[in-house]
Design a protein around this motif. Structure first.
Motif, short mmCIF file in Angstrom:
data_model
loop_
_atom_site.label_atom_id
_atom_site.label_comp_id
_atom_site.label_asym_id
_atom_site.label_seq_id
_atom_site.Cartn_x
_atom_site.Cartn_y
_atom_site.Cartn_z
N GLY A 12 2.40 1.77 7.55
CA GLY A 12 1.26 1.72 8.48
C GLY A 12 1.49 2.64 9.66
O GLY A 12 0.58 3.33 10.12
N LEU A 13 2.72 2.67 10.15
CA LEU A 13 3.05 3.52 11.29
C LEU A 13 2.91 5.00 10.91
O LEU A 13 2.34 5.80 11.66
N GLU A 14 3.39 5.36 9.72
CA GLU A 14 3.29 6.75 9.25
C GLU A 14 1.83 7.19 9.18
O GLU A 14 1.46 8.29 9.59
N ILE A 15 1.00 6.31 8.62
CA ILE A 15 -0.45 6.63 8.51
C ILE A 15 -1.04 6.83 9.90
O ILE A 15 -1.79 7.77 10.16
N PHE A 16 -0.66 5.95 10.82
CA PHE A 16 -1.20 6.05 12.18
C PHE A 16 -0.78 7.37 12.83
O PHE A 16 -1.61 8.06 13.46
N ILE A 17 0.49 7.74 12.67
CA ILE A 17 0.99 8.99 13.27
C ILE A 17 0.19 10.19 12.74
O ILE A 17 -0.23 11.07 13.49
N PRO A 43 2.12 -1.61 18.76
CA PRO A 43 2.80 -2.84 18.36
C PRO A 43 2.80 -2.94 16.84
O PRO A 43 1.81 -2.60 16.19
N MET A 44 3.91 -3.39 16.28
CA MET A 44 3.95 -3.63 14.84
C MET A 44 4.82 -4.85 14.56
O MET A 44 5.60 -5.27 15.41
N VAL A 45 4.65 -5.43 13.38
CA VAL A 45 5.48 -6.58 13.02
C VAL A 45 6.56 -6.12 12.04
O VAL A 45 6.34 -5.15 11.29
N PRO A 46 7.70 -6.79 12.05
CA PRO A 46 8.80 -6.32 11.19
C PRO A 46 8.60 -6.77 9.75
O PRO A 46 9.36 -7.58 9.23
N GLU A 47 7.57 -6.23 9.12
CA GLU A 47 7.29 -6.58 7.73
C GLU A 47 7.35 -5.35 6.85
O GLU A 47 7.29 -4.22 7.34
N VAL A 48 7.37 -5.61 5.55
CA VAL A 48 7.69 -4.57 4.59
C VAL A 48 6.78 -3.33 4.65
O VAL A 48 7.24 -2.20 4.59
N PHE A 49 5.47 -3.52 4.86
CA PHE A 49 4.57 -2.37 4.84
C PHE A 49 4.32 -1.76 6.23
O PHE A 49 3.52 -0.85 6.37
N SER A 50 5.00 -2.29 7.22
CA SER A 50 4.66 -1.86 8.58
C SER A 50 5.05 -0.41 8.85
O SER A 50 4.33 0.30 9.56
N LEU A 51 6.16 0.05 8.26
CA LEU A 51 6.55 1.45 8.51
C LEU A 51 5.57 2.41 7.86
O LEU A 51 5.28 3.48 8.39
N LEU A 99 -2.38 0.00 16.52
CA LEU A 99 -1.99 0.30 15.15
C LEU A 99 -3.21 -0.17 14.37
O LEU A 99 -3.86 -1.12 14.78
N GLN A 100 -3.51 0.53 13.28
CA GLN A 100 -4.75 0.17 12.56
C GLN A 100 -4.66 -1.19 11.88
O GLN A 100 -5.66 -1.75 11.46
N LYS A 101 -3.44 -1.73 11.76
CA LYS A 101 -3.28 -3.02 11.08
C LYS A 101 -3.75 -4.19 11.96
O LYS A 101 -3.61 -4.13 13.18
N GLY A 102 -4.22 -5.22 11.30
CA GLY A 102 -4.69 -6.40 12.03
C GLY A 102 -3.57 -7.40 12.27
O GLY A 102 -2.59 -7.45 11.52
#
Ligand code: ATP
Ligand code: MG
Length: 254
Positions: A157-162, A147-155, A9-12
């Motif tokens: 981040g997932l959309e952007i990645f998709i 992998p992602m963490v259950p935080e507010v902006f994570s979904l 996932l592009q997030k750190g």
């Protein structure tokens, strides 16, 4: 069939290194010859498992300065577990990715294809972001697990990645699969965590997994140890963590 899996996932800081390396350890513990390719210029996976500096690193292999077999080293705590390292200090992989990689986007795919004759399972640990290096690693893989963490902006981040992955696959004619999500540091007692898991699952596009908060991961990383074999005051990983890792190990290499 040999298989290469990237965790991205592009997030750190979402647990890419922790999960990819723990699953590589699990694969080797179960008896498969397994290789971690440290594709992150920070070199976190390498500093986790290696206690002395090897002679060569991934960037040397990519630049033809040595053969892969000269750079791959065993991780001595588990038989059948190896790493193709990256040195965080020196920045050779970063420099390579910012200069030469532009002309050779398939160089990592070629390397992974070659290594499949030697290793049953290959795990790629990626740096955060979606630059040239990460894209080359993604198209070198058979499957991407997010992998992602259950935080507010994570979904978001997932959309952007998709979306980015879909463009990349089209441009590079890649058939890499992306059907598994891991919600990391999950705590069943927290409503937001349950909501984010439910939202990820309700998209219907992904099989979703949970890995609980596990303090032993950080302790094993600090001690340079394989988490499955590490104990602090006689205590190892939680049963829920062990079960989650075993389930992922079963599903990912199918
Ligand atoms: N399930 C977990 N429970 C508790 N701590 C965790 C868990 N997963 C990861 N961590 C901790 O979170 C931190 C970040 O994890 P990690 O380095 O694996 O993330 P990353 O996505 O690889 O980061 P980067 O984007 O910088 O590469 C580490 O200190 C790690 O020990
Ligand atoms: Mg990492």
């Amino acid at each position: 069939m040999p298989k290469a899996v990237a965790f991205h996932l592009q997030k750190g800081g979402v647990g890419k290194t922790t999960i990819s390396c723990t699953l590589a350890c699990q694969s080797a513990i179960r008896g498969a010859k397994t290789l971690i390719i440290d594709c992150d210029p920070q070199g976190n996976a390498s500093s986790w498992f290696l206690h002395s500096s090897p002679s060569y690193e991934l960037a040397d292999v990519l630049q033809g300065k040595c053969y892969a077999k000269d750079a791959i080293v065993p991780i001595d705590q588990v038989e059948g577990l190896y790493i193709l390292p990256t040195f965080g200090i020196g920045g050779t992989l970063k420099l390579y990715s910012e200069t030469k990689l532009y002309d050779e986007p398939f160089v990592i795919l070629d390397l992974v294809s070659e290594l499949k004759s030697e290793f049953e399972h290959i795990v790629l640990d990626l740096s955060p972001g979606l630059g040239r290096l990460e894209r080359s690693c993604l198209i070198a893989s058979d499957e991407i697990v997010t992998p992602m963490v259950p935080e507010v902006f994570s979904l978001d981040g997932l959309e952007i990645f998709i979306e980015e992955l879909s463009k990349l696959k089209k441009n590079m004619h890649s058939t890499v699969r992306h059907s598994k999500i891991i919600i990391n540091s999950f705590d069943e007692r927290i409503r937001q965590h349950r909501d984010i898991y439910a939202a990820a699952e309700s998209s219907g596009r992904f099989t979703c997994y949970k890995i609980p908060v596990e303090p032993l991961f950080r302790k094993a990383q600090e001690a340079g140890k394989v988490p499955q074999l590490y104990k602090v005051r006689g205590r190892g990983m939680k049963v829920a963590t062990i079960d989650a890792i075993k389930k992922l190990d079963e599903d990912i290499w199918r």
